[in-house]
Motif scaffolding. Structure first.
Motif, short mmCIF file in Angstrom:
data_model
loop_
_atom_site.label_atom_id
_atom_site.label_comp_id
_atom_site.label_asym_id
_atom_site.label_seq_id
_atom_site.Cartn_x
_atom_site.Cartn_y
_atom_site.Cartn_z
N TRP A 130 0.84 -1.19 0.00
CA TRP A 130 0.00 0.00 0.00
C TRP A 130 0.87 1.24 0.00
O TRP A 130 2.09 1.17 0.18
CB TRP A 130 -0.92 0.01 1.22
N SER A 131 0.25 2.37 -0.20
CA SER A 131 0.94 3.65 -0.15
C SER A 131 0.01 4.69 0.45
O SER A 131 -1.20 4.62 0.28
CB SER A 131 1.37 4.08 -1.55
N SER A 132 0.59 5.63 1.17
CA SER A 132 -0.23 6.64 1.86
C SER A 132 -0.92 7.60 0.90
O SER A 132 -1.93 8.19 1.23
CB SER A 132 0.63 7.42 2.86
N TRP A 133 -0.41 7.75 -0.30
CA TRP A 133 -1.02 8.67 -1.26
C TRP A 133 -2.16 8.03 -2.05
O TRP A 133 -2.86 8.69 -2.81
CB TRP A 133 0.03 9.21 -2.24
N ALA A 191 2.78 -3.56 4.04
CA ALA A 191 4.08 -3.23 3.47
C ALA A 191 3.96 -1.90 2.73
O ALA A 191 3.41 -1.83 1.64
CB ALA A 191 4.55 -4.34 2.54
N LEU A 192 4.48 -0.85 3.35
CA LEU A 192 4.41 0.49 2.78
C LEU A 192 5.38 0.62 1.61
O LEU A 192 6.58 0.39 1.76
CB LEU A 192 4.73 1.55 3.83
N VAL A 193 4.84 0.95 0.46
CA VAL A 193 5.66 1.24 -0.72
C VAL A 193 5.72 2.76 -0.78
O VAL A 193 4.74 3.42 -1.08
CB VAL A 193 5.04 0.65 -2.00
N THR A 222 9.01 -1.41 0.12
CA THR A 222 9.44 -0.95 -1.19
C THR A 222 10.30 -1.99 -1.90
O THR A 222 10.07 -2.32 -3.06
CB THR A 222 10.19 0.39 -1.08
N ILE A 223 11.29 -2.52 -1.21
CA ILE A 223 12.20 -3.51 -1.83
C ILE A 223 11.44 -4.79 -2.15
O ILE A 223 11.58 -5.35 -3.25
CB ILE A 223 13.41 -3.78 -0.91
N GLY A 248 1.06 -3.08 -9.16
CA GLY A 248 0.34 -1.86 -8.82
C GLY A 248 0.06 -1.74 -7.34
O GLY A 248 0.30 -2.67 -6.57
N ILE A 249 -0.43 -0.58 -6.98
CA ILE A 249 -0.79 -0.25 -5.60
C ILE A 249 -2.30 -0.07 -5.57
O ILE A 249 -2.82 0.66 -6.42
CB ILE A 249 -0.12 1.06 -5.14
#
Length: 169
Positions: A77-80, A106-108, A130-131, A140-141
């Motif tokens: 996932w991502s915060s944006w 897992a924050l990307v 990220t890695i 994708g996210i």
């Protein structure tokens, strides 16, 4: 060969219909191929359970294999991403009803990511993903994968569709 002017519009309409059908079919095929490649790369990553992934807030790290004995839902996932937020909210309802389920978020992240608000909202294990995201070539996210109690891959999914994650449980 010259096309008679009275046949030009019907000819263009037929070409447009065939083009539209081609685009739709290749789009569905592309999405399916993304899912297949994601699953193949995840299955091919033999260090999925043994590699240490750093926590976001803590100085420690997490090995997914340490969670064996419990099903694991690993969410990229991502915060944006608004769809990531919706998915994390949906997963919270699932994890409330499945006490054995371990959710690893897992924050990307990019250079400007700030995830404090999301981390405070959900009680998940938050790692820097990220890695790992790049290693398994998630397309994708958000994306997620479900592992069984022994760490075997059960399912992968790319993107967010309301209610789809519920079908896993």
């Amino acid at each position: 060969m010259k096309l008679d002017q009275k046949y030009f519009i019907p000819f263009m309409a037929i070409v447009a219909v065939f083009t539209m059908i081609f685009i739709v079919l290749t789009s569905f095929n592309f999405k399916h191929q993304q899912q297949v490649r994601f699953k193949e790369h995840t299955l091919g990553y033999d260090s999925l359970l043994t590699k240490a992934h750093p926590f976001i807030i803590k100085d420690d790290s997490l090995k997914l294999g340490d969670l064996s004995g419990n099903p694991i839902l690993l969410v990229f996932w991502s915060s944006w991403s608004d769809k990531s937020a919706k998915l994390l909210d949906e997963i919270e309802l699932i994890s409330d009803n499945n006490s054995d389920l371990k959710v690893v978020a897992a924050l990307v992240k990019d250079a400007t990511d700030s995830a404090e608000e999301a981390i405070l909202k959900h009680d998940y294990l938050y790692i820097d993903g990220t890695i790992l995201f790049n290693t398994v070539r998630a397309p994708g996210i958000p994306s997620y994968l479900l592992l069984d109690e022994n760490g075997a891959l059960i399912s992968t999914h790319v993107g967010y569709q309301k209610g789809v994650v519920n079908e896993l449980f």
